[in-house]
Write a protein that holds these residues in place. Sequence first.
Motif: not given
Length: 579
Positions: A46, A57, A153, A156, A198-200
Motif C-alpha cells: 500500500a 478508485e 489504502r 484496504q 490494494n487500491r480502493t
Amino acid sequence: MRRRRVNTNPLSTSGEEAKPEYSSFVLFASENRVFAVCLAVRIVNALLIQTYFNPDEHWQALEVAHRMAFGGDAFRMNIRLRSVYEAKIAAGFDFDSHGSVFKVPWKSSYGHLTWEWKKGIRSYLHPMLFALLYKILALLHLDTPLVMIKAPRLLQSVFSAVGDLYLYKLSHVLFDGHVAKWALFCQWTNWFMFYCFNRTLSNSLETVLTLVGLYYWPCMRVSSGKVHSVSRKRGLVVAALACAIRPTSAITWLYVGLLELLVTRDRLRFIFLESADGYFILIPFTYVIRVLMLGFTCLLDRWMYNSWILVPLNFLKFNFLSSGGDYYGTHKWHWYLTSGFPVMLFTCIQFSFVGIMKSKHWKLSGLIVWVLALYSVLGHKEFRFVLPVLPVALIFSGYNLADTERADRKRKSALNVHSKWPSKTQFTVFFLLVTNIPMALYMSLVHQRGAEDVMNYLSKEAQNEKVKSVLFLMPCHATPYYSTLHCNLPMRFLDCSPREDKELDESDRFLSDPVGFTSEIAKNGSLPSHVVLFSSEEILLRDLLISYSYKEVQQFFHAHFKVDRDLQASVSVYALTGQ
C-alpha cells in the motif's frame, strides 16, 4: 497402541469446521502467523502505490466517502464552518485578488458526486467503509493531508491481507499446504495483484469476498457427499455481501449456485429454503440473509439518496440492458481472452494453464472460463472487471510450482546427487521474480504518478492558503479530487457524463479544440487561481494562459508512454499572478 485418527476434512459435519493443516515451515506454522505476514506484505504494498490507475478508485469510492464525512451530505448532519469566508465558499463563492466576492457557477457544495450517483446506479455501502475511516481520523484530529492520502489504502491493505489468507486456505483445502504456499507466492509476486489489489476499488473488495466465499462454498471443495450446512450458510452471507457491494459479483455466484444445485443431494431444500431470491435470479441466498442484506443496503441508500432506490436494478438496466457502459469505450468480444486476462497473468499464464491441466479441478477452472465468457459479451471492458478470478488462476500456477518442486526432489533423491546448477523450481522462481517485480514497481511508483503528485502538491498549498480555486483542463476524472485536496475550495473539472443528445461532452470538446474551449471559459466566467493540465494540451495553451497573467509554478512527471490518448508526459500547474 492404536493411533487416534485426526479429522482433517474441512467439510466435516461434526459441528465445528476442522482447521486446515499448515506447513512445517515457520512462516506457515499457524493461521494467525500467515495473516500477520500477509498483512505486513500488503502494508508495504500500500505504501509503495503512488500512481493513478482507474478513476473509480477515487471518484466512486474515496470522493463519495469524503463527501459523506465532510461535505454536503456529512451523514445528513450539518458541519460547522470555521469562518464566514469558508461559509461563503461552501455556498459557491470565491474571492478575487482584490478581495471582491464573485459567484462560481460550477461550485455547489464541498465534495462531488458523479452522474452515476445522480442516476442511482451505485450503492453507498462500499464508500461508507472509507467514510467511517475519515470520520474517525477527523475525531482524532489526524485528518492531515498525508494521512488522508495514505489511510484509505492502508485500510484496504487489511482487506487484501484477508484475501491473501483465504487464498491460502482455499488452496489448502482444495489441494494441500504445499500448493497453498506456492499459490500465496504467486499472488504476492503477480504484478497486477501488487498494482491493483490494494487500491480502493470496489473490485478489490469484491475479489476479497470472492476468495472468502469460495472457501466456504461446499461445492468448490467436494465432488460428492453430504454438504456442510454451516459452511454453506457462511458462503451465502459472503455472496450476499459481495453482490450488495458490486452487483456484477452475481456473475460469479450464479455459477457457484448452479454448481451447488448440481452436486447437493438435498436439492429441494437448497432450491426452496436457500435459493429463493429477490435480489438476482438464481443467486443462492437464504431468506434471512436476503432480507437483512437487501434491507440494510436499501435503507442506507434511502438515507443517502433521500428516496427509495433499488441500486442493483438500476445497475442492471444501465450496464446490461441498455449497454450504457459502452459510452466509455468498447473492445472486441475476445479482448479478455487475447489481451486483458493474459496481461494480468503476465508470465504466470503458462504455469496457470499447465496447473489446470495437471490438477484437473474443472469446477474451479470452469469459474474462470464462465466469468471471462460472460464479461466478453459486454462491449465495455476493463482489467478490473475480471480481477476476482485472477487469484483463482494464480492458485493453479501455485499448483504447477508445487508439482515442479516435488519432481525436483524426486529426481535429486533418485540420483542422490547435488547439482551445482539451479533446479527447475529455482529457475521458475527467479523467472517470475525478475519479470513481475520490476513491472509491479514501475507501474506502482512511476507510470501515471503525476495525477497523484499534483493533487498532493495542491493539498499542501491549500493548507497554506495559497490556493483559492482550481480548474482542471484535462480529460474528466484524470486526477483525484476533494478526497486528496481535503480543503473546502471551489474546483471544476470537465464534465463527461453520458449525453442522450449525442453531442460532444465538455471533455471531448476541450480535446478537440483546447484553445477555443479555454477562451470560452475565460470569457464567460471568473479566472481560477490555479489551472492544471497535461503537457499535451499545455503546449497548445501556454501562450493563452500567459496572456491571462498565468505562469507555470510546478511540473510533475506523469508517464513515459501513452495509454488511450496522446502522450501525457507531465502535469503542469499554472497560477494566476498576484495571488
